[in-house]
Design an enzyme around this catalytic site. Structure first.
Site, PDB file in Angstrom:
ATOM      1  N   GLU B 275       0.827  -1.173  -0.131  1.00 20.21           N
ATOM      2  CA  GLU B 275       0.008  -0.069   0.110  1.00 20.21           C
ATOM      3  C   GLU B 275       0.800   1.370   0.023  1.00 20.21           C
ATOM      4  OE1 GLU B 275       0.224  -2.326   2.575  1.00 20.21           O
ATOM      5  OE2 GLU B 275       0.339  -1.482   4.524  1.00 20.21           O
ATOM      6  N   HIS B 299      -8.090  -3.780  -0.868  1.00 24.94           N
ATOM      7  CA  HIS B 299      -7.216  -4.133   0.101  1.00 24.94           C
ATOM      8  C   HIS B 299      -6.356  -3.041   0.348  1.00 24.94           C
ATOM      9  CE1 HIS B 299      -5.102  -6.340   3.390  1.00 24.94           C
ATOM     10  NE2 HIS B 299      -4.297  -5.535   2.872  1.00 24.94           N
ATOM     11  N   GLU B 300      -5.477  -2.761  -0.794  1.00 27.56           N
ATOM     12  CA  GLU B 300      -4.505  -1.781  -0.889  1.00 27.56           C
ATOM     13  C   GLU B 300      -5.386  -0.412  -0.791  1.00 27.56           C
ATOM     14  OE1 GLU B 300      -1.925  -3.060  -0.136  1.00 27.56           O
ATOM     15  OE2 GLU B 300      -2.326  -4.962  -0.928  1.00 27.56           O
ATOM     16  N   HIS B 303      -5.953   0.743   2.754  1.00 23.87           N
ATOM     17  CA  HIS B 303      -4.960   1.079   3.495  1.00 23.87           C
ATOM     18  C   HIS B 303      -4.793   2.595   3.450  1.00 23.87           C
ATOM     19  CE1 HIS B 303      -2.785  -2.405   5.245  1.00 23.87           C
ATOM     20  NE2 HIS B 303      -2.741  -3.200   4.125  1.00 23.87           N
ATOM     21  N   GLU B 322      -3.703  -4.365   9.653  1.00 23.45           N
ATOM     22  CA  GLU B 322      -4.211  -5.351   8.585  1.00 23.45           C
ATOM     23  C   GLU B 322      -5.767  -5.737   9.137  1.00 23.45           C
ATOM     24  OE1 GLU B 322      -3.051  -5.587   5.779  1.00 23.45           O
ATOM     25  OE2 GLU B 322      -0.998  -4.845   5.895  1.00 23.45           O
ATOM     26  N   ASP B 381       9.534 -10.022   9.975  1.00 23.34           N
ATOM     27  CA  ASP B 381       9.245 -10.888   8.818  1.00 23.34           C
ATOM     28  C   ASP B 381       9.127 -12.150   9.287  1.00 23.34           C
ATOM     29  OD1 ASP B 381       9.547  -8.790   6.853  1.00 23.34           O
ATOM     30  OD2 ASP B 381      11.689  -9.289   6.167  1.00 23.34           O
ATOM     31  N   TYR B 389      -3.987 -10.273  10.337  1.00 24.04           N
ATOM     32  CA  TYR B 389      -5.066  -9.957   9.212  1.00 24.04           C
ATOM     33  C   TYR B 389      -6.499 -10.658   9.719  1.00 24.04           C
ATOM     34  CZ  TYR B 389      -1.357  -8.779   5.806  1.00 24.04           C
ATOM     35  OH  TYR B 389      -0.359  -8.510   5.307  1.00 24.04           O
TER      36      TYR B 389
HETATM   37 ZN    ZN Z   1      -2.266  -5.097   4.051  1.00 29.19          ZN
END
Ligand code: ZN
Ligand code: ZN
Lengths: 625, 625
Positions: B275, B299-300, B303, B322, B381, B389
């Site tokens: 995003e 979704h993006e 954001h 998220e 990460d 999410y």
């Molecule tokens: Zn996302």
């Protein structure tokens, strides 16, 4: 007890390195050369020996981009602190983990870094700036304190390290270094060259050239490298190298460096030569077409002992490098030509180098006219002059005469070089050894005012006796020219001039230049016509001729003078001519214009020094490149 | 008094920056991109405000080569200290001169530096690796903590800075950034692009793409960029972007970022989308040819509010980014398709994302299954998964039902986004606001076990009610397949499958995959023949199909599976397939071989994570590049 007694802390005000706590014994370099970014990217691994229970290693760096520092493979903390004077670069402190803080510890310190496009040791040239215009070109000049701009190091001549290097360059280009080649390998894109220097050397002798280069062999151990269109001319000009090297060995001892190769650099190289071990760097202005300037080769060869083997421990004692080297250079030329010639060379150094440096470049009360200098907060490039060369050489010439002449003194010289080989020493260590060697002549030595020689400003306290036989011819001819007037000047013929050695011709021009009032324009015109001075390929002669013309404010010479400073970048030629022109109102603006126009193509050292001479304050570099 | 009361120190265990002493308000970047060296060279000037009488500024860096640091134009001391965990990079301390050590001081801190060829935020691609093979390609991925590998910064989402950039790239290439373009200028060799991001953003939203890129307009404020051979396909696939954006505005408020452009990246981009403000990055695996995967665009776009405007203050509260974004994404799709579809999407997230993450990727007692995580010494990460999410989205879905349904909850959502716009918050600030907003429903809220939602491991304490209308079709078809045997499987026809939404088809495959014992090979063969599964262009569907085949150990699928992970680098697809293959002895070696062969062309994040999954310990990078 004995060791403690011998220990004296090393001093080098031009280095921030903690040389009394840790020393560097070996340096392993891996570089990739990017002509596009004007950067060298890579790493250096320094094998360090802790002399004390040190908590950190302090190295010199200048404009380096440091990516990481590791000790024995483990990343560690480091700090960069700029020095007050930017010419010293910055101080890089590497913090040693506790387990390494112990005298005797060996550390492998790896610094991953890149150089700046403004690295003061490097000149990056576009292909258009080279002789053959085929490939770009890169060369380094680390002396005095520029090594720190290409490698993090203890950038002082008092620390000596062996080195090895792997350098990756675009395929088709040749990489040369001040070391022994170990071959190369590569592919269509890049080629990696391998080098090893097994003799421990100070950082200022690390050197690199990358370009389109060809080689011509001179002897089993000597060759010359240059761009293809230059290499055969260079090969002819420097064909006597093996003979010079053999003469040098007679005087100084066995040559220990394996190869003596030379590379003839582009015209912007700021010096006559640079004594990088195994690979002397030479200015192409030596290619006079008549081998008249090969004394520079003798000089660089002499450095194989004085400088590269016995090294000044800081630039404050630079005369130990250069005074000795001038002395040995002239010894070599004395053997190759005649003792009279050596005497004449030494005389020439006194009158045409030392006197102008003391009276003209500086003043007789200037601190840079001292043999031993104080470089606290001093940029060695600014302090650089003929003084350590000629005052140092004069001291040795004087001592030779005082202590019993050539034979006795040459034996001493050999002993001195043997005693201090692989070391870095200061003037007091030199003097201690002199007294020890000539213990039976202590009374003689006591009559030498070493304090005045070492620490006095201006000309030396004593002038040696120089054999005058070769000067006389110059003086006879000088008188002819001075005596002539407008109606008789045409009667002077050229035979006696052409019968002289080039150095005598130069001496004649120098004496004319020193004459007051300045020489009349008609005489300059006659000199030029008779001796074809403007057409000379001998750049030393041209220098003296142009200075003579400028002193007389002979406007005709201005284009030639501007052309001369624009066509090459040797400091010895450019600085006096630029200074002369700057002081002549009619030429000042032209000189500044030529400088400003050519500046971006000049060597960074030259550009910086001429800017100072011309009182051009140059804007700070923007850091975005 | 009030201010002091409100002050709570910020926490971000993934950043070494001294965010409670100094903050960064603006970042001015000047970069030159070298594809030859795989380096970005340049500088960043950070306008910093001292919040206290700080003695130093601490920034995050990773693998940067720092050349110099200046404050208000004067070079200053700095120190680099590697963190214990290399994934955090290093801590760069810049020592403030005494006159700047005062709260309220504004500092211009300029860092001149270069990136490493191994910069974890960057993927450098040779032209052969691109779709059109015409030019090399570069793109960044800074989330979560990779910005520090391209710019020295306070690399935490809790510090927001405006930014501007001047980026020089080879002429012919286009540079895009997560900002508003201000034009470009250049010559034959290089072109400089200018960008400004006037909204303060966290460092993880700095983004750059350089490549051979063309643009297609979608609306006045929307366009898509891609390589020439891809751009028209991308333009068709994402043509609904303006409609999606308009729907999002209805739900979340005015879109404040000016432009909403997208760039379709090469297949190795590790995510579905990123995003980056003004310029969403998209995987080309979204180009299914039927617009079936545009929920990623929703979704993006979501954001633009949740994440980019209201930001998690550290990655420990990633669900605020998220979970909210999944919730809004489904709200958008609900408006564009139907409320039934939103219910089905949410159900699908619970069953096909959250359950596998909790039971398969982790275990139900694993700390990374918590909504609020503890990232002390944790690489974000590695902690990354669907949990924030889907657990986050489930919490909001659950609260919506508890607090009175869609209309009431959308009003709350708008208030939440407005209240915290331009801020970075943690879960407790979110909860405080929720209680404040729903003050009249405190008793209802008190029945929610927030402690278990926030800090409990495994599945959430409550499962929301998901409307089942669209699931039913999947279940009917599932039963048909399960009931069939070798003689009757040929009787199944394809109409009901093709009548379903792609997401329903995926759900069917997912349910088949979840079935135990695994589906027989003849059924897989029949499925493939009937639905042409191997030929699907829908990568989400392929993922589920391949997992189903692998679970049944149907050897025929191995080449297809290897081809799938080799042809793109999206983590969502590659990690499960690689993990499945690795656990299947017959495929393990092939998977490792494919990985090792493709590794050098993979994105650094992907390469690192797959190596962990395959238990391949990769050798330390040599620092010489
Ligand atoms: Zn996302
Ligand atoms: Zn010398």
């Amino acid at each position: 007890m004995c060791q403690l007694h011998n220990f004296r802390p090393k001093r080098d005000p031009c280095s921030a390195a903690n040389i009394n706590e840790i020393t560097v014994e070996h340096t392993a370099i891996k570089w990739t050369v990017s002509f596009q970014l004007k950067m060298i990217i890579g790493q250096a691994t320094l094998r360090c020996r802790c002399l004390t229970d040190a908590t950190k290693l302090v190295l010199d760096v200048r404009d380096l981009s440091i990516r990481s520092v590791s000790i024995n493979g483990v990343d560690c903390d480091f700090r960069i602190a700029p020095n007050v004077y930017t010419f010293f670069g910055s101080k890089m402190s590497v913090y040693l983990p506790p387990q390494f803080q112990k005298a005797g510890t060996i550390l492998q310190v790896t610094v991953a870094y890149g150089t700046s496009p403004d690295a003061t040791a490097l000149q990056w040239m576009k292909k258009e700036q080279t002789a053959d215009k085929r490939m770009p070109y890169l060369f380094s000049q680390c002396q005095a304190i520029h090594a720190r701009s290409i490698v993090p190091c203890m950038d002082t001549p008092s620390v000596k390290s062996t080195y090895e290097a792997e350098v990756t360059v675009p395929t088709g280009m040749t990489c040369l270094m001040s070391a022994i080649g170990q071959g190369s390998k590569g592919d269509d894109d890049t080629t990696t060259f391998f080098y090893k220097q097994p003799v421990a050397i100070p950082s200022y002798l690390i050197a690199i050239v990358v370009g389109c280069l060809e080689k011509r062999d001179i002897s089993d151990r000597c060759a010359v490298w240059a761009e293809p269109s230059v290499v055969d001319k260079a090969h002819w000009e420097f064909a006597e190298t093996e003979d010079i090297l053999a003469s040098a060995e007679e005087i100084a001892g066995k040559y220990i460096w394996g190869r003596y190769d030379m590379v003839c650099l582009p015209p912007s190289f700021p010096f006559g030569g640079m004594e990088n071990p195994c690979l002397t760097f030479l200015t192409p202005t030596l290619i006079a077409g008549d081998r008249s300037l090969v004394s520079v080769i003798a000089h660089e060869i002499a450095h194989s002992w004085s400088g590269n083997l016995v090294t000044n421990s800081s630039w404050e004692h630079f005369w130990l490098n250069e005074g000795f080297t001038m002395f040995i250079e002239r010894k070599i030329c004395g053997r190759l030509v005649s003792e009279d010639y050596r005497q004449f060379m030494a005389f020439n150094g006194w009158t045409n180098s030392l006197i102008p440096a003391v009276y003209e470049q500086f003043t007789p009360t200037h601190q840079f006219t001292k043999l031993i200098q104080d470089h606290t907060n001093v940029d060695p490039d600014v302090a650089f002059s003929c003084v350590p060369y000629e005052k140092g050489s004069a001291l040795l010439f004087y001592l030779e005469q005082k202590l019993g002449g050539s034979e006795i003194f040459e034996a001493y010289l050999k002993d001195y070089l043997k005693t201090f080989a692989h070391q870095a020493i200061d003037s007091w260590q030199w003097k201690d050894h002199l007294y020890k060697y000539f213990a039976d002549q202590k009374e003689v030595l006591d009559t030498v005012n070493f304090d005045l020689w070492f620490n006095g400003v201006g000309m030396p306290p004593e002038k040696p006796n120089y054999g005058q036989s070769m000067v006389e011819a110059c003086e006879v001819l000088l008188k002819k020219w001075l005596a002539a007037d407008e109606s008789t000047v045409g009667d002077i013929t050229s035979e006696d001039y052409y019968a002289m050695q080039p150095l005598q011709q130069i001496e004649l021009l120098s004496q004319l230049w020193q004459h007051d009032p300045p020489i009349e324009h008609y005489k300059l015109d006659a000199l030029n016509k008779l001796y074809k001075l403007n057409d000379s390929q001998n750049s030393e002669l041209l220098l003296n001729w142009l200075r003579l013309c400028i002193k007389s404010k002979w406007e005709e010479c201005i284009p030639k003078a501007l052309d001369f400073v624009n066509s090459q970048g040797r400091l010895k030629f450019c600085r006096p001519i630029y200074r002369d022109l700057a002081q002549w109102p009619i030429a000042n603006k032209k000189a500044r214009d030529v400088y400003l126009k050519g500046r971006s193509q000049m060597h960074p050292i030259t550009a910086e020094m001429i800017a100072k001479d011309l009182h051009i304050r140059h804007s700070t570099h923007t850091v975005c490149f």
